[in-house]
Design an enzyme around this catalytic site. Structure first.
Site, PDB file in Angstrom:
ATOM      1  N   CYS A 103     -10.423   2.401  -8.229  1.00  0.00           N
ATOM      2  CA  CYS A 103      -9.324   2.844  -7.115  1.00  0.00           C
ATOM      3  C   CYS A 103      -9.455   1.447  -6.151  1.00  0.00           C
ATOM      4  O   CYS A 103     -10.511   0.916  -5.975  1.00  0.00           O
ATOM      5  CB  CYS A 103      -9.646   4.034  -6.595  1.00  0.00           C
ATOM      6  SG  CYS A 103      -8.902   4.397  -5.142  1.00  0.00           S
ATOM      7  N   TRP A 161     -14.675   4.670  -8.268  1.00  0.00           N
ATOM      8  CA  TRP A 161     -15.150   3.468  -7.702  1.00  0.00           C
ATOM      9  C   TRP A 161     -14.000   2.909  -6.843  1.00  0.00           C
ATOM     10  O   TRP A 161     -13.152   2.277  -7.192  1.00  0.00           O
ATOM     11  CB  TRP A 161     -15.245   2.430  -8.764  1.00  0.00           C
ATOM     12  CG  TRP A 161     -16.145   0.988  -8.408  1.00  0.00           C
ATOM     13  CD1 TRP A 161     -15.492   0.315  -7.697  1.00  0.00           C
ATOM     14  CD2 TRP A 161     -17.370   0.552  -8.763  1.00  0.00           C
ATOM     15  NE1 TRP A 161     -16.255  -0.973  -7.601  1.00  0.00           N
ATOM     16  CE2 TRP A 161     -17.365  -0.608  -8.195  1.00  0.00           C
ATOM     17  CE3 TRP A 161     -18.363   1.127  -9.688  1.00  0.00           C
ATOM     18  CZ2 TRP A 161     -18.333  -1.611  -8.330  1.00  0.00           C
ATOM     19  CZ3 TRP A 161     -19.440   0.088  -9.769  1.00  0.00           C
ATOM     20  CH2 TRP A 161     -19.388  -1.125  -9.238  1.00  0.00           C
ATOM     21  N   ASP A 162     -14.082   2.935  -5.436  1.00  0.00           N
ATOM     22  CA  ASP A 162     -13.082   2.407  -4.737  1.00  0.00           C
ATOM     23  C   ASP A 162     -13.343   1.009  -4.102  1.00  0.00           C
ATOM     24  O   ASP A 162     -14.483   0.525  -4.253  1.00  0.00           O
ATOM     25  CB  ASP A 162     -13.106   3.495  -3.318  1.00  0.00           C
ATOM     26  CG  ASP A 162     -11.496   3.581  -2.860  1.00  0.00           C
ATOM     27  OD1 ASP A 162     -10.714   2.815  -3.082  1.00  0.00           O
ATOM     28  OD2 ASP A 162     -11.565   4.605  -1.785  1.00  0.00           O
ATOM     29  N   MET A 163     -12.298   0.451  -3.798  1.00  0.00           N
ATOM     30  CA  MET A 163     -12.451  -0.721  -2.988  1.00  0.00           C
ATOM     31  C   MET A 163     -11.296  -1.047  -1.779  1.00  0.00           C
ATOM     32  O   MET A 163     -10.171  -1.145  -2.588  1.00  0.00           O
ATOM     33  CB  MET A 163     -12.426  -1.927  -4.061  1.00  0.00           C
ATOM     34  CG  MET A 163     -12.712  -3.237  -3.864  1.00  0.00           C
ATOM     35  SD  MET A 163     -11.488  -4.191  -2.749  1.00  0.00           S
ATOM     36  CE  MET A 163     -12.506  -5.891  -2.739  1.00  0.00           C
ATOM     37  N   TRP A 206       0.739  -1.002  -0.129  1.00  0.00           N
ATOM     38  CA  TRP A 206      -0.130   0.067  -0.042  1.00  0.00           C
ATOM     39  C   TRP A 206       0.720   1.235  -0.092  1.00  0.00           C
ATOM     40  O   TRP A 206       1.732   1.263   0.744  1.00  0.00           O
ATOM     41  CB  TRP A 206      -0.798  -0.007   1.179  1.00  0.00           C
ATOM     42  CG  TRP A 206      -1.634   1.301   1.415  1.00  0.00           C
ATOM     43  CD1 TRP A 206      -2.823   1.840   0.592  1.00  0.00           C
ATOM     44  CD2 TRP A 206      -1.271   2.579   2.331  1.00  0.00           C
ATOM     45  NE1 TRP A 206      -3.013   2.885   0.902  1.00  0.00           N
ATOM     46  CE2 TRP A 206      -2.171   3.521   1.906  1.00  0.00           C
ATOM     47  CE3 TRP A 206      -0.323   2.664   3.150  1.00  0.00           C
ATOM     48  CZ2 TRP A 206      -2.262   4.663   2.498  1.00  0.00           C
ATOM     49  CZ3 TRP A 206      -0.267   3.805   3.911  1.00  0.00           C
ATOM     50  CH2 TRP A 206      -1.182   4.895   3.717  1.00  0.00           C
ATOM     51  N   ASP A 252      -2.136   6.077  -3.132  1.00  0.00           N
ATOM     52  CA  ASP A 252      -2.355   6.645  -2.111  1.00  0.00           C
ATOM     53  C   ASP A 252      -1.400   7.694  -1.789  1.00  0.00           C
ATOM     54  O   ASP A 252      -1.259   8.380  -0.882  1.00  0.00           O
ATOM     55  CB  ASP A 252      -3.014   6.237  -0.812  1.00  0.00           C
ATOM     56  CG  ASP A 252      -4.430   5.794  -1.178  1.00  0.00           C
ATOM     57  OD1 ASP A 252      -5.222   6.466  -2.139  1.00  0.00           O
ATOM     58  OD2 ASP A 252      -5.051   5.107  -0.366  1.00  0.00           O
ATOM     59  N   ASP A 259     -15.266  12.918  -2.481  1.00  0.00           N
ATOM     60  CA  ASP A 259     -14.748  11.778  -2.234  1.00  0.00           C
ATOM     61  C   ASP A 259     -15.703  11.123  -0.986  1.00  0.00           C
ATOM     62  O   ASP A 259     -16.670  11.657  -0.640  1.00  0.00           O
ATOM     63  CB  ASP A 259     -13.336  11.766  -1.845  1.00  0.00           C
ATOM     64  CG  ASP A 259     -12.525  10.461  -1.980  1.00  0.00           C
ATOM     65  OD1 ASP A 259     -12.673   9.644  -1.328  1.00  0.00           O
ATOM     66  OD2 ASP A 259     -11.777  10.412  -3.111  1.00  0.00           O
ATOM     67  N   ARG A 308     -10.129  -2.321   7.828  1.00  0.00           N
ATOM     68  CA  ARG A 308     -10.767  -0.764   7.764  1.00  0.00           C
ATOM     69  C   ARG A 308     -12.210  -0.686   8.327  1.00  0.00           C
ATOM     70  O   ARG A 308     -12.962  -0.016   7.836  1.00  0.00           O
ATOM     71  CB  ARG A 308     -10.574  -0.472   6.241  1.00  0.00           C
ATOM     72  CG  ARG A 308     -10.334   1.193   6.072  1.00  0.00           C
ATOM     73  CD  ARG A 308     -10.734   1.904   5.127  1.00  0.00           C
ATOM     74  NE  ARG A 308     -10.139   3.033   5.034  1.00  0.00           N
ATOM     75  CZ  ARG A 308     -10.864   4.268   4.099  1.00  0.00           C
ATOM     76  NH1 ARG A 308     -11.836   3.922   3.363  1.00  0.00           N
ATOM     77  NH2 ARG A 308     -10.511   5.374   4.014  1.00  0.00           N
TER      78      ARG A 308
HETATM   79  C1  DGJ Z   1      -8.735   5.020  -0.562  1.00  0.00           C
HETATM   80  C2  DGJ Z   1      -8.498   5.780  -1.688  1.00  0.00           C
HETATM   81  O1  DGJ Z   1      -7.650   5.671  -2.293  1.00  0.00           O
HETATM   82  C3  DGJ Z   1      -8.437   7.329  -1.378  1.00  0.00           C
HETATM   83  O2  DGJ Z   1      -8.001   8.255  -2.458  1.00  0.00           O
HETATM   84  C4  DGJ Z   1      -9.803   7.668  -0.719  1.00  0.00           C
HETATM   85  O3  DGJ Z   1     -10.915   7.696  -1.859  1.00  0.00           O
HETATM   86  C5  DGJ Z   1      -9.976   6.904   0.422  1.00  0.00           C
HETATM   87  N1  DGJ Z   1     -10.046   5.417   0.281  1.00  0.00           N
HETATM   88  C6  DGJ Z   1     -11.528   7.259   0.864  1.00  0.00           C
HETATM   89  O4  DGJ Z   1     -12.031   6.402   1.724  1.00  0.00           O
END
Ligand code: DGJ
Length: 732
Positions: free
Chosen positions: A526, A477-479, A199, A548, A366, A443
């Site tokens: 993302c 679209w985050d994960m 990460w 990040d 965000d 998380r």
């Molecule tokens: C992880 C993403 O990589 C960040 O840019 C941000 O969107 C956070 N999640 C938000 O929880």
């Protein structure tokens, strides 16, 4: 058409512009052998490479030593349990529990274009841009048909391979491993190159010489992961960045995968990529078909650079889809590092007001706008606007942003559920978990079981309702966590091994719905940065947030590794505030801009609070983006120097297709007394042409292409930490 079958010799020949790939059918039993893959050859008479005229010969000539034959022959798609003791590409368990399998050639078909792969992302062909060979093999005992598919993209030197297994028998069987590609070759002192990371430290290039025996990389996280990419290059002993033989393979897939290389007793290499096999199993009932993800294979005799160019062109033309594929993306400002969860309508509008004055084109809201989401511990799954934070709701906010002349984008994490959410309270069984065990939290959240249709539909209905409610023009679209405690209430005991792959099929279905229903929305994937950066995701989103870690210096290695196989147009990169939130380092605002320009470009800061001198630079950065983005997005990328090697500076270059324009970016990572100017040797220019070179605030000069490539471009010595310079070359 780049595919021919030579009936008399029973040889298939697949040609691209610079490569040839040959397969042979051998003996009465129809063994399929891999003859050759490498630099283009003119004829097809290469059957001798199969070594069948040496002991132990083929079984029809020497049945006594069948096993020696099977354990030595270069198999095109090796199977388990009947005498080839190297790694099998296919492992099947019959209803009775036996694992023996054989594959014999049955038929083939050659056609122009290529078929889609049901439910999976895959490359697509434009008019006349590819031809496909499908070879059908059979195991008569199991009633199993295996279709090996090769789509030949001549111009990009890529062969897209995939495999489908069909049960034509009367009984079910279980697939325990289905590799997407297997390749047997003589070892040429190969070194494996992979993209290792963590990460916020993604995509660091790692090289290791292949040792005898077994080696590889794997993801068991349910996502392709920060730790490695579904990719490996094999570099011959003398290969470098610019020269020598390099083979590349990557998987068009975003879940569990493995890439394996096995150096055998006769110094041959068996190379495979495909679904991770330890946690995988798939029951195939009579009449059913299973499709494995697609593998993209390439060969370069021009070192890593040739591989990079093939992959960049290929992904830009045959993987990325949609409206934004060939277009400039709006310059966005994202509020994550600006506010984290602490924002409301007024705060967002204050950022938008200032940003719009500076030329920024889109505001992205965000994490934190929904349910009761005031921190990481709640509300994932409740995709309803929090009207306490966003007074007037989404329509009002978007309307105000639009009134400023800006577009509006929004963040989702649709695959997740917080234990503290209405969704979880209503459907605790929708989280992936083993009944009776408390699943591990990450998380503060669980993963939704997207192998179940009702879960996919519920997530979709919520996402669709939000997107319909206002003029949303971008989705992030985050994960943010991997999968574990694999258990699904939607699957019977014997099918639990299907969950990880079925989960990915659910994700793909959701993203397909999104891009189909909202074709004008720009989608950015993302996963805590680059945790799911792969060609599978690029089929749905033309760009992916690549880390990040937004520190300009950390980003050098991250973006260098990412750009090894993915085009710059796909690499999410933003200018953020300093000291950097991930590493605490301060770098010049200009340098942060130069690094972000080598990606999608945008901002991730509170523009109302950064120093005035930084804010003043933004309009000039915006102008650079508009001037150079076409070149950066479409041009040929060259790595000139790597900070990991020079320890002093990093340098890359982009050259337009007609070689008329080029942009060189140079970033100093170490400064100190006793230095002089640096000469960096450029690439890709027209040797006899003259170029006007402007940059570094100096008077423009005119230099010939050959001088710039063979002698070098002069980079003046500048004092100060992390100085960056941009040079623009135009043919005169
Ligand atoms: C992880 C993403 O990589 C960040 O840019 C941000 O969107 C956070 N999640 C938000 O929880």
């Amino acid at each position: 058409m780049g595919i021919a079958y030579f009936e008399k010799d029973r040889i298939f020949k697949l040609d691209t512009l610079h490569t040839s790939y040959l397969i042979g059918i051998v003996d009465e039993e129809g063994f399929l052998g891999h003859i050759y893959y490498g630099k283009k050859v003119s004829g097809h008479e290469l059957g001798y490479l199969l070594r069948t005229d040496e002991p132990p010969f083929v079984p029809s000539r020497n049945e006594r030593d069948r096993l020696s034959f099977l354990d030595k022959f270069p198999m095109e798609y090796p199977v388990h349990g009947t005498g080839d003791f190297r790694e099998a590409a296919l492992r099947v368990r019959s209803k009775e529990g036996h694992k023996a399998c054989t594959l014999a050639y049955a038929s083939h078909e050659i056609f122009s274009g290529k078929k889609a792969i049901q439910g999976l992302p895959a490359s697509f062909a434009g008019e006349g841009s590819c031809a496909t060979l499908e070879i059908t093999c059979r195991d008569a005992h199991l009633g199993m048909e295996v279709v090996l598919s090769y789509s030949v993209f001549e111009e990009e030197d890529v062969i897209a391979r995939h495999v489908e297994v069909v049960n034509r028998g009367a009984e079910g069987f279980c697939l325990e491993k289905v590799a997407s590609m297997s390749l047997d070759m003589d070892n040429r002192g190969f070194t494996a190159l992979t993209l290792h990371g963590a990460w916020a430290r993604e995509c660091h290039m790692q090289r290791r010489a292949l040792g005898k025996g077994y080696q590889g990389i794997v993801s068991r996280r349910g996502i392709s992961g920060h730790q490695d990419h579904p990719f490996m290059a094999l570099m011959a002993a003398d290969a470098t960045r610019e020269s020598g033989e390099v083979y590349g393979v990557q998987l068009v897939y975003s879940g569990n995968y493995e890439v394996r290389a096995e150096v055998g007793q006769f110094d041959t290499v068996r190379w495979q990529i495909g679904l991770e096999s330890e946690d995988f199993s798939w029951t195939l009932e009579p009449g059913e078909r299973f499709a494995a993800p697609e593998a993209l294979l390439t060969y370069s005799h021009r070192g890593l650079e040739g591989m990079t160019h093939s992959y960049h062109d290929f992904i830009r033309r045959h993987i990325i889809r949609g409206k934004y594929r060939d277009r400039k993306r709006p310059i966005l400002i994202n509020n994550w590092e600006a506010t984290y969860f602490d924002f409301d309508t007024e705060k967002l509008l204050s950022i938008a007001r200032e940003a719009s004055k500076l030329g920024i084109e889109m505001l992205v809201m965000d994490d934190g706008w929904f349910g009761n989401r005031r921190d990481e511990h709640r509300s994932l799954g409740d995709w309803r606007v929090n009207e306490e934070k966003l007074k007037g709701g989404l329509p009002y906010l978007v309307q105000e942003v639009n009134r400023l002349g800006m577009k509006f984008g929004i963040w989702f994490e649709p695959e997740m559920v917080s234990p503290d959410s209405d969704l979880y309270r209503a459907h605790p069984d929708w989280a992936i978990a083993v009944p009776g065990r408390t699943p591990s939290m990450a998380r503060g959240q669980y993963v939704l079981d997207l192998s179940r249709r009702e879960v996919v539909d519920c997530v979709w209905d919520q996402v669709e309702a939000v997107l319909k409610s206002a003029n949303v023009e971008y989705v992030k679209w985050d994960m943010n966590r991997p999968l574990c405690d694999l258990g699904s209430l939607g699957l019977p005991a014997g099918r639990q091994g299907e969950l990880a792959h079925r989960y990915m099929l659910g994700v793909y279905e959701l993203q397909e719905r999104l891009v189909t229903r909202f074709p004008d929305i720009l989608l950015e994937n993302c996963s805590s940065g680059g945790g799911r950066f792969d060609a599978g995701m690029l089929y749905y989103s033309p760009q992916i947030w690549c880390s990040d870690d937004t520190d300009a210096i950390e980003r050098l290695a991250i973006q260098e590794g990412t750009a090894l196989i993915y085009p710059l147009s796909a690499i999410g990169a933003h200018v953020s505030d300093c000291p950097n939130h991930a590493v605490g380092r301060s770098t010049p605002f200009e340098t942060r801009g130069y690094v972000a320009l080598a990606g999608t470009f945008g901002y991730e800061l509170d523009v109302t609070r950064i120093p005035q001198e930084d804010r003043d630079i933004i309009p000039a950065q915006v102008a650079l983006y508009h001037k150079y983005n076409d070149l950066i997005r479409e041009g040929d990328y060259y790595r000139i120097a790597s900070a990991a090697e020079t320890h002093l500076y990093d340098c890359w270059q982009v050259v337009s297709g007609d070689r008329g324009e080029s942009l060189v970016t140079w970033i100093q990572v170490l400064c100190g007394p006793g230095r002089q100017s640096h000469m960096v040797r450029l690439k890709g220019l027209e040797p006899c042409a003259r170029y006007r070179v402007e940059g570094a605030g100096e008077e423009p000069i005119e230099v010939s292409g050959d001088a710039l490539m063979y002698a070098g471009l002069r980079i003046p010595d500048r004092k100060g930490d992390f100085v960056g310079m941009l040079f623009y070359l135009v043919r005169v």
